[in-house]
Design a protein around this motif. Sequence first.
Motif, PDB file in Angstrom:
ATOM      1  N   GLU A   1       0.825  -1.198   0.000  1.00  0.00           N
ATOM      2  CA  GLU A   1       0.000   0.000   0.000  1.00  0.00           C
ATOM      3  C   GLU A   1       0.870   1.263   0.000  1.00  0.00           C
ATOM      4  O   GLU A   1       0.549   2.232  -0.673  1.00  0.00           O
ATOM      5  N   VAL A   2       1.969   1.233   0.738  1.00  0.00           N
ATOM      6  CA  VAL A   2       2.875   2.374   0.781  1.00  0.00           C
ATOM      7  C   VAL A   2       3.489   2.605  -0.598  1.00  0.00           C
ATOM      8  O   VAL A   2       3.553   3.737  -1.077  1.00  0.00           O
TER       9      VAL A   2
ATOM     10  N   LEU B   1       2.262   1.637  -3.483  1.00  0.00           N
ATOM     11  CA  LEU B   1       1.212   2.080  -4.389  1.00  0.00           C
ATOM     12  C   LEU B   1       1.018   3.589  -4.294  1.00  0.00           C
ATOM     13  O   LEU B   1       0.945   4.279  -5.312  1.00  0.00           O
ATOM     14  N   GLU B   2       0.998   4.102  -3.095  1.00  0.00           N
ATOM     15  CA  GLU B   2       0.861   5.552  -2.916  1.00  0.00           C
ATOM     16  C   GLU B   2       2.091   6.289  -3.441  1.00  0.00           C
ATOM     17  O   GLU B   2       1.979   7.364  -4.015  1.00  0.00           O
TER      18      GLU B   2
ATOM     19  N   LYS C   1       2.014   6.528  -7.208  1.00  0.00           N
ATOM     20  CA  LYS C   1       0.982   7.475  -7.648  1.00  0.00           C
ATOM     21  C   LYS C   1       1.528   8.900  -7.622  1.00  0.00           C
ATOM     22  O   LYS C   1       1.121   9.743  -8.419  1.00  0.00           O
TER      23      LYS C   1
ATOM     24  N   LEU D   1       6.610  -6.504  -6.278  1.00  0.00           N
ATOM     25  CA  LEU D   1       5.773  -5.346  -6.589  1.00  0.00           C
ATOM     26  C   LEU D   1       5.952  -4.885  -8.036  1.00  0.00           C
ATOM     27  O   LEU D   1       5.022  -4.361  -8.638  1.00  0.00           O
TER      28      LEU D   1
ATOM     29  N   ASP E   1       3.449  -6.653  -9.900  1.00  0.00           N
ATOM     30  CA  ASP E   1       2.063  -6.402  -9.497  1.00  0.00           C
ATOM     31  C   ASP E   1       1.422  -5.442 -10.493  1.00  0.00           C
ATOM     32  O   ASP E   1       1.818  -4.273 -10.603  1.00  0.00           O
TER      33      ASP E   1
ATOM     34  N   GLU F   1      -1.407  -3.825 -10.619  1.00  0.00           N
ATOM     35  CA  GLU F   1      -2.005  -2.602 -10.075  1.00  0.00           C
ATOM     36  C   GLU F   1      -0.935  -1.550  -9.776  1.00  0.00           C
ATOM     37  O   GLU F   1      -1.087  -0.377 -10.119  1.00  0.00           O
ATOM     38  N   VAL F   2       0.163  -1.979  -9.176  1.00  0.00           N
ATOM     39  CA  VAL F   2       1.250  -1.056  -8.828  1.00  0.00           C
ATOM     40  C   VAL F   2       1.882  -0.486 -10.097  1.00  0.00           C
ATOM     41  O   VAL F   2       2.081   0.726 -10.221  1.00  0.00           O
TER      42      VAL F   2
ATOM     43  N   GLU G   1      -0.384   2.027 -11.997  1.00  0.00           N
ATOM     44  CA  GLU G   1      -0.378   3.358 -11.372  1.00  0.00           C
ATOM     45  C   GLU G   1       0.933   4.086 -11.644  1.00  0.00           C
ATOM     46  O   GLU G   1       0.942   5.294 -11.879  1.00  0.00           O
TER      47      GLU G   1
END
Length: 131
Positions: A1-2, A4-5, A8, A21, A24, A26-27, A30
Amino acid sequence: EVVLEAVKQDGRALMYASEELKADKEVVLEAVKQDGRALKDATIELKADKEIVLEAVKQDGNALKCSSQEIKADKEVVLEARKQDGPALEWASRELKADKEAARNLGLGDTSFAPRKEQRKKVLVFMGNVD
């Protein structure tokens, strides 16, 4: 989650992520939405993912350079790369460049999209402008 942010905020932060990651979707998605150049840090599998590469070239046409050969032959992806950055066509597949109709539709016959020095020289020699 860290992470991913972080991607972004700055897609290039992907380079510091773990291999897990970088694989990943999704990562990576983004990251390339924020900075198309982040594609270079994705796994080989994700460099062959059309959705990922399309997002990358929408942000930076030259991200096409980092994609798989299969993606470099995809007309939709290459056209999107051209819209964002004309010289990105340099990275299109040979097969796509050899397809006369596709090449015409993508503007591959336009010498302004021949960024490599040797390509420019060939064009100039053909046109009679260089010895």
